[in-house]
Design a protein around this motif. Sequence first.
Motif, PDB file in Angstrom:
ATOM      1  N   THR B 453     -24.129 -38.109   1.523  1.00 26.09           N
ATOM      2  CA  THR B 453     -23.806 -36.936   2.338  1.00 26.09           C
ATOM      3  C   THR B 453     -22.855 -36.044   1.559  1.00 26.09           C
ATOM      4  N   GLY B 454     -22.816 -34.816   1.955  1.00 31.36           N
ATOM      5  CA  GLY B 454     -21.889 -33.889   1.297  1.00 31.36           C
ATOM      6  C   GLY B 454     -21.971 -32.523   1.917  1.00 31.36           C
ATOM      7  N   PHE B 455     -20.957 -31.740   1.661  1.00 33.23           N
ATOM      8  CA  PHE B 455     -21.008 -30.349   2.108  1.00 33.23           C
ATOM      9  C   PHE B 455     -20.273 -29.470   1.107  1.00 33.23           C
ATOM     10  N   GLU B 456     -20.663 -28.207   1.108  1.00 31.39           N
ATOM     11  CA  GLU B 456     -20.016 -27.198   0.273  1.00 31.39           C
ATOM     12  C   GLU B 456     -19.790 -25.956   1.115  1.00 31.39           C
ATOM     13  N   ARG B 457     -18.637 -25.368   0.952  1.00 32.49           N
ATOM     14  CA  ARG B 457     -18.333 -24.116   1.640  1.00 32.49           C
ATOM     15  C   ARG B 457     -17.683 -23.167   0.646  1.00 32.49           C
ATOM     16  N   ILE B 458     -18.112 -21.935   0.712  1.00 29.90           N
ATOM     17  CA  ILE B 458     -17.461 -20.865  -0.033  1.00 29.90           C
ATOM     18  C   ILE B 458     -17.133 -19.786   0.989  1.00 29.90           C
ATOM     19  N   TYR B 459     -15.887 -19.376   1.000  1.00 23.89           N
ATOM     20  CA  TYR B 459     -15.475 -18.430   2.024  1.00 23.89           C
ATOM     21  C   TYR B 459     -14.606 -17.333   1.433  1.00 23.89           C
ATOM     22  N   VAL B 460     -14.547 -16.237   2.157  1.00 28.85           N
ATOM     23  CA  VAL B 460     -13.612 -15.143   1.874  1.00 28.85           C
ATOM     24  C   VAL B 460     -12.831 -14.912   3.160  1.00 28.85           C
ATOM     25  N   ARG B 461     -11.532 -14.824   3.042  1.00 30.77           N
ATOM     26  CA  ARG B 461     -10.711 -14.639   4.248  1.00 30.77           C
ATOM     27  C   ARG B 461      -9.801 -13.445   4.051  1.00 30.77           C
ATOM     28  N   TYR B 462     -10.012 -12.449   4.889  1.00 27.89           N
ATOM     29  CA  TYR B 462      -9.157 -11.259   4.848  1.00 27.89           C
ATOM     30  C   TYR B 462      -8.287 -11.288   6.086  1.00 27.89           C
ATOM     31  N   GLN B 463      -6.994 -11.095   5.881  1.00 22.12           N
ATOM     32  CA  GLN B 463      -6.083 -11.069   7.016  1.00 22.12           C
ATOM     33  C   GLN B 463      -5.065  -9.965   6.823  1.00 22.12           C
ATOM     34  N   ARG B 464      -4.782  -9.276   7.911  1.00 19.88           N
ATOM     35  CA  ARG B 464      -3.802  -8.201   7.841  1.00 19.88           C
ATOM     36  C   ARG B 464      -2.993  -8.169   9.128  1.00 19.88           C
ATOM     37  N   HIS B 465      -1.675  -8.133   8.949  1.00 20.82           N
ATOM     38  CA  HIS B 465      -0.771  -7.950  10.082  1.00 20.82           C
ATOM     39  C   HIS B 465      -0.504  -6.466  10.228  1.00 20.82           C
ATOM     40  N   LEU B 466      -0.887  -5.940  11.371  1.00 20.99           N
ATOM     41  CA  LEU B 466      -0.788  -4.503  11.585  1.00 20.99           C
ATOM     42  C   LEU B 466       0.629  -4.096  11.986  1.00 20.99           C
ATOM     43  N   ASP B 467       0.899  -2.791  11.812  1.00 16.62           N
ATOM     44  CA  ASP B 467       2.246  -2.301  12.133  1.00 16.62           C
ATOM     45  C   ASP B 467       2.530  -2.393  13.628  1.00 16.62           C
ATOM     46  N   ASP B 468       1.470  -2.355  14.423  1.00 14.36           N
ATOM     47  CA  ASP B 468       1.713  -2.423  15.860  1.00 14.36           C
ATOM     48  C   ASP B 468       1.820  -3.871  16.360  1.00 14.36           C
ATOM     49  N   GLY B 469       1.881  -4.795  15.440  1.00 14.08           N
ATOM     50  CA  GLY B 469       2.028  -6.183  15.839  1.00 14.08           C
ATOM     51  C   GLY B 469       0.726  -6.952  15.882  1.00 14.08           C
ATOM     52  N   GLY B 470      -0.384  -6.270  15.693  1.00 15.98           N
ATOM     53  CA  GLY B 470      -1.661  -6.959  15.743  1.00 15.98           C
ATOM     54  C   GLY B 470      -2.002  -7.651  14.436  1.00 15.98           C
ATOM     55  N   THR B 471      -2.999  -8.480  14.528  1.00 16.37           N
ATOM     56  CA  THR B 471      -3.487  -9.198  13.346  1.00 16.37           C
ATOM     57  C   THR B 471      -5.000  -9.114  13.325  1.00 16.37           C
ATOM     58  N   VAL B 472      -5.534  -8.796  12.166  1.00 20.13           N
ATOM     59  CA  VAL B 472      -6.977  -8.757  11.971  1.00 20.13           C
ATOM     60  C   VAL B 472      -7.339  -9.837  10.959  1.00 20.13           C
ATOM     61  N   THR B 473      -8.340 -10.645  11.306  1.00 17.22           N
ATOM     62  CA  THR B 473      -8.807 -11.697  10.399  1.00 17.22           C
ATOM     63  C   THR B 473     -10.318 -11.628  10.328  1.00 17.22           C
ATOM     64  N   VAL B 474     -10.848 -11.625   9.122  1.00 16.55           N
ATOM     65  CA  VAL B 474     -12.298 -11.637   8.915  1.00 16.55           C
ATOM     66  C   VAL B 474     -12.611 -12.725   7.913  1.00 16.55           C
ATOM     67  N   THR B 475     -13.496 -13.640   8.296  1.00 13.44           N
ATOM     68  CA  THR B 475     -13.830 -14.774   7.418  1.00 13.44           C
ATOM     69  C   THR B 475     -15.338 -14.964   7.363  1.00 13.44           C
ATOM     70  N   PRO B 476     -15.989 -14.407   6.374  1.00 14.03           N
ATOM     71  CA  PRO B 476     -17.386 -14.790   6.164  1.00 14.03           C
ATOM     72  C   PRO B 476     -17.452 -16.038   5.290  1.00 14.03           C
ATOM     73  N   PHE B 477     -18.452 -16.867   5.508  1.00 15.24           N
ATOM     74  CA  PHE B 477     -18.602 -18.041   4.645  1.00 15.24           C
ATOM     75  C   PHE B 477     -20.062 -18.415   4.534  1.00 15.24           C
ATOM     76  N   VAL B 478     -20.376 -19.111   3.455  1.00 12.51           N
ATOM     77  CA  VAL B 478     -21.709 -19.662   3.243  1.00 12.51           C
ATOM     78  C   VAL B 478     -21.540 -21.131   2.888  1.00 12.51           C
ATOM     79  N   GLY B 479     -22.472 -21.939   3.319  1.00 13.81           N
ATOM     80  CA  GLY B 479     -22.299 -23.363   3.095  1.00 13.81           C
ATOM     81  C   GLY B 479     -23.602 -24.106   2.937  1.00 13.81           C
ATOM     82  N   PHE B 480     -23.494 -25.312   2.400  1.00 12.78           N
ATOM     83  CA  PHE B 480     -24.637 -26.199   2.219  1.00 12.78           C
ATOM     84  C   PHE B 480     -24.226 -27.596   2.688  1.00 12.78           C
ATOM     85  N   ASP B 481     -25.049 -28.187   3.507  1.00 15.12           N
ATOM     86  CA  ASP B 481     -24.828 -29.561   3.959  1.00 15.12           C
ATOM     87  C   ASP B 481     -26.006 -30.408   3.512  1.00 15.12           C
TER      88      ASP B 481
END
Lengths: 397, 887
Positions: B453-481
């Motif tokens: 058994t095995g798995f592989e994941r490759i991901y990109v994670r973008y995160q930003r804390h906004l000036d108004d106190g908010g947080t935006v997170t975007v994480t696309p990923f691709v994987g193989f199991d």
Amino acid sequence: MVTSRHAFTALALTTALAGTGCKPELEGRASLVRSDRVLAVQSSPAEVTLTGASSPAVRYTALYVGAGAVPDPAGLSFAFCTARKPLAVNSPVAPECLSPSGPGLEPIGSGASLQGAVPSDGCRMFGPSPSDPKPGEPPSRPADPDTTGGYYQPVRVLFPGEDGEPGYAVGVTRLDCGLGGATQEQILDFNNRYRPNENPAVDTFVLRRSDGHDEPFAEGADARLPVAPGERVTLQVSWAKCPVVAVCGDGICGIGEAATCTASSTGCTACPADCAPPEGCDAAAGGSSTGTMGAPASSAADCTLPHGCTGSEPYVSLDPAARAIVDRREAIRVSWFATDGEFEHDRTGRTEEEADDASSENAWTAPAAIGDVHVWVVVRDDRGGVGFREATIDVQP
Amino acid sequence: MNFRNRIAAVLAAAAATWGATSAAWAAPPAQASEQKPTGKLTKPPRLLKFFQAPYPESERAKAAVALAISIGADGKVVDATVVDSGGPAFDEAAVLAARQFEFEPAEIDGVPAPVRIQYRYDFVLTEAAPSAAPKAADFGGVVRDRKTGKPLAGVTVGLDAETTKTDENGRFRFEAAEPGTHSVTLSAAEFTPVGTEETLVAGRKYDATYDVDVPTEQPSPEEKVDFEIIVVDTVLEKSIASTSVSAEQGSRVAGTGGDVIKVVENLPGVARSSVGSGALVVWGAGAADTRVYVDDVHIPLLYHEGGFRSVIHSDLVQNVELEPGGYGAAHGRGLGGLVTVGLKPLEADGYHGSVAVDAIDGAASVRGSIGDKIRFAGAVRRSHLDWVLARVSSQDVGDFVPIPKYWDSQLRLAWVPRDGESVEIGSLLSSDRISRSLVESDPADTKRESKATGFERIYVRYQRHLDDGGTVTVTPFVGFDQSRVSNQFGAVSAVLDDQATLYGLRASWSGHPTEALGLTAGIDSEVVTNSLQRTGSVTEPPREGDIRVFGQAPSDKVNADQWRTVIAGLAPFAEADLALAGGRVHVLPGARLEPSVVSTSRRTPTDGDQPAVGLMHEDTHLEPRVAVRWSATDRIRLRAAVGVYHQPPLAEDLSAVFGNPGLAPGKAVHYLAGVEFQLSKPVSVGLTSFYSGQSDLVTRSPLPSPVTAQALVGGGLGRAYGTQILLRHDLSGRFFGWLSYSILRSERTDGGTKDYRPFDFDQTHVFTALASYDLGAGFEVGSRFRYSTGYPRTPVLGAAYDARTDSYEPVFGAHNSSRIPAFYQIDARVSKRFSFGQHTELEVYLDVQNVSNHGNPEEIVYNFDYTKKSYITGLPVLPVIGGKLTW
């Protein structure tokens, strides 16, 4: 069968097979007969073809033994099991057939050897030909074949067990139901080349002493040899060497041979000498004897079947993964039983790849007590065929 | 736009408008013979106290009122009259206000004298400036002595270059801290300066507690001064029943070999897995029903085969959180619980790494930065138990005990363009191999098994804390199991090969539009394509609910199938956090819309030359979820949650031969309620009761002759209910530990019946007590005690002899009506740390599982004809010595 070894204690991992941490010693060896038991159930013929509404006759013979005197075979009760078991049940039959009587049972009779008519709907109940669905309903799932591509009619044998509880054994008759889920070409090829199973038979049963000297057991009641207390000997059985390529005139109706061939029978070789009913077979009188251990006259159906080889037969089957007709050889398993002493192995055998080696052996150590030790050896092929032999070892100084 | 009533008072003009006609109406008595009065104004009156008139509520236009104000010689207003009206309302307001004025009196001929002036009062309506979005954070807290808990005064607290000192209560405050990541330092004469990093978000108020070790004597070189941070923040709390464990605590638990994620097995609600199994059974749900995430990336399993190690190196883990049920709308596609592994933020604090080795595996990690903006971390681990055993054991152990071979690696690369924003690229890799052979004299008894058994994941994670106190997170990923399980029982082979490709995207925004409202919204999408092959018996591998005996050979009725599936889901979700009653009550309503598509390449088994016809069906489910949290007092908090969950069918169940291409998603409804008492700062006790009802579970067809392509059917029911208690002492001073106990019942029905029977992994009682204590001088000891009820098993009443195979087949009693005896075990750990310099440390540890060498029954085994039974026992005493060098 339980092994008696302990794993290294540095780690322990559960698996689906066996062996975690410490595995305990458990009482009992399958090869030691300490009570009345059924060791084998032979169907003769080993395989039948169900056509239309026919109910071919089959003779069933049970190897019913005990630690002392031969148990009374009148206590054996045979019945066809006509209930299909759920998919996830590993039992050889539906649970409701393991009972003295019930709606899933068709009684055959009592005794050590008797004849019965195989139910004609066996291929619908246990094979690839389920019943026609009711209007508007999808069809039923066909039964899965075994690893040899076979389907079986189970036969329930009830015998007196210990403490008054009934004991149950299940024998089978192989059913030639044709192929399920195959292409037309595959079906034709299979029909042309498939030959019904033949029960294996013990050709020779030999006792080999420590000096290498072989002494064969005689047939029947004269099968008796002396052994010293505590002496370690080797018992060997052998069976017929079956030709891989059919040769007309060898007395075996092999793959591709038939009594007659039609124009559409591709790959067929007409060989009436090998494939016609055996000489002297009187179908009306019940036919000639083909069983072993002096079994009574075979069924009438036996006379209409060409004879196969009583060893590791070649056969054809549909490989479900490759979806192709493949040539196979039967594996042979040998079960060893004795009323005393100790076998090195409970079972031995030859795999499909070892089919050219038509013998198997096992070491046996005589007990310290003097007296008769009954020994049985049962050979089974993996298409449901059974043959057996009995002998007596006289343990004496 | 908000309007406020404001009055723009014009004062300067008042002094300039008094008229030349002003005259004194009361003059001081003059001196007759010496000075002849001139009657000239020598000093004008000066307004000392202005009174603001309220803007008339009825008026929305501007106006001006001219007044004549009489001022006495003492500077007080004697009278005010309207000279020029601005309207009755304005007139009245202006007169009332003017009578409140106070002046420095005018002087005539140098003597205070009454005068009358003219005064113009302007009423001006202006729009209020919109309240600006907060641009700063309010960062404060307290510094305490960890041992005594007393506040420390006079500690210099630095926030980057800015500093302040704690007051007599140990408190400090930075009222207008810039949002972003800052270094915080604490220094005083009594202890070595210590520092940490904090990320501040604009508009939020922080109340940090820093507990510092103040040595009573000069610390020896081996002693390390460290401190603990508890940060209380008004973040949107999503979970009601979660338990979170920091990496620091998790690595010290006895019996885990220093593996942080292994601590999950000790949390309440988690059943004890049998030896050699890494299956995670949470609140009575199947292992496949609990979802596992590393940050936002879904991975298929948490532990390597055998359960010895997790699949993520502990040095990369910040915390691990288990939510056994009732989790929020941000996650779904699972009927059970949720495990989230939080990775440590990457820091620019130099180069660090570690090397570790013990009897089971070796591992290494490294992290660092290139400048301030590029940061990286990586780790790799590989097992060598097979190599070790081959050299220390006297027999070929691998013939009897499958020895896992595994490796895993993680790689992270982050770019931090500015404070509060980051882009990270990462990979997660894992592989497991296990194989064993048992050759017997009878070929039909020879057994071989292998699992890869095995798995592989490759991901990109973008995160930003906004000036108004908010947080935006975007994480696309691709994987193989990949998973290939192959078993051979004599001539009966069983193979299940599953190759999967995954494409996932999680994106979310969270923020606080108002002080009392927090919001999270996002999308959770996943597309999984599987290519599967299976041969063998329908009963191999066995399913939950199959009645069988350990080690029993599978049926030799075989079949084969090949099929492909596509399972896709695109789930928008939203969740709110309403703070009511002054923030004491939080209501968290949420919803998740879960449309999913399941496509299979074959709807019926292969039949000759007939072409394959596929099947596709779509389901859309709305999953409402709501939770409530009430801080009844500062120490007592109550909580409750209800949620609806769905889970798509497994790809391996969609076979037309072995399963059913038409399976629908399963459904669960979770109910839970609990209370938590904060007995003291580090000690809390929590009690949670729960009920989970499941429907449309996949079960075996009950028919002896199932319909084609329906070997499996839906319609199964399940339920789990119980109560769990957690008494926890967080890391404080030298000690941490917890007691967890759960009593629960989990049940299932089988296809076609409504009768419940115990779930195969039901454990009525699970008790865990663990503790760790720092002895000082680098020594640390820990212990763990576990008790759990044994798994249910179906009793064997007898056996029938199968004359075809020369074997006995068991005849079973009532399903799961008996149990394996209970399990209990004590584990211990002792470690010693050696410090070399500020950052280099060597830890040597001895982790002993089953200190008392108690033989715990793990499975029931029978003799050949099922007339005798006994138990296979699990691990004997298992000491593992290891070392870890960190720099």
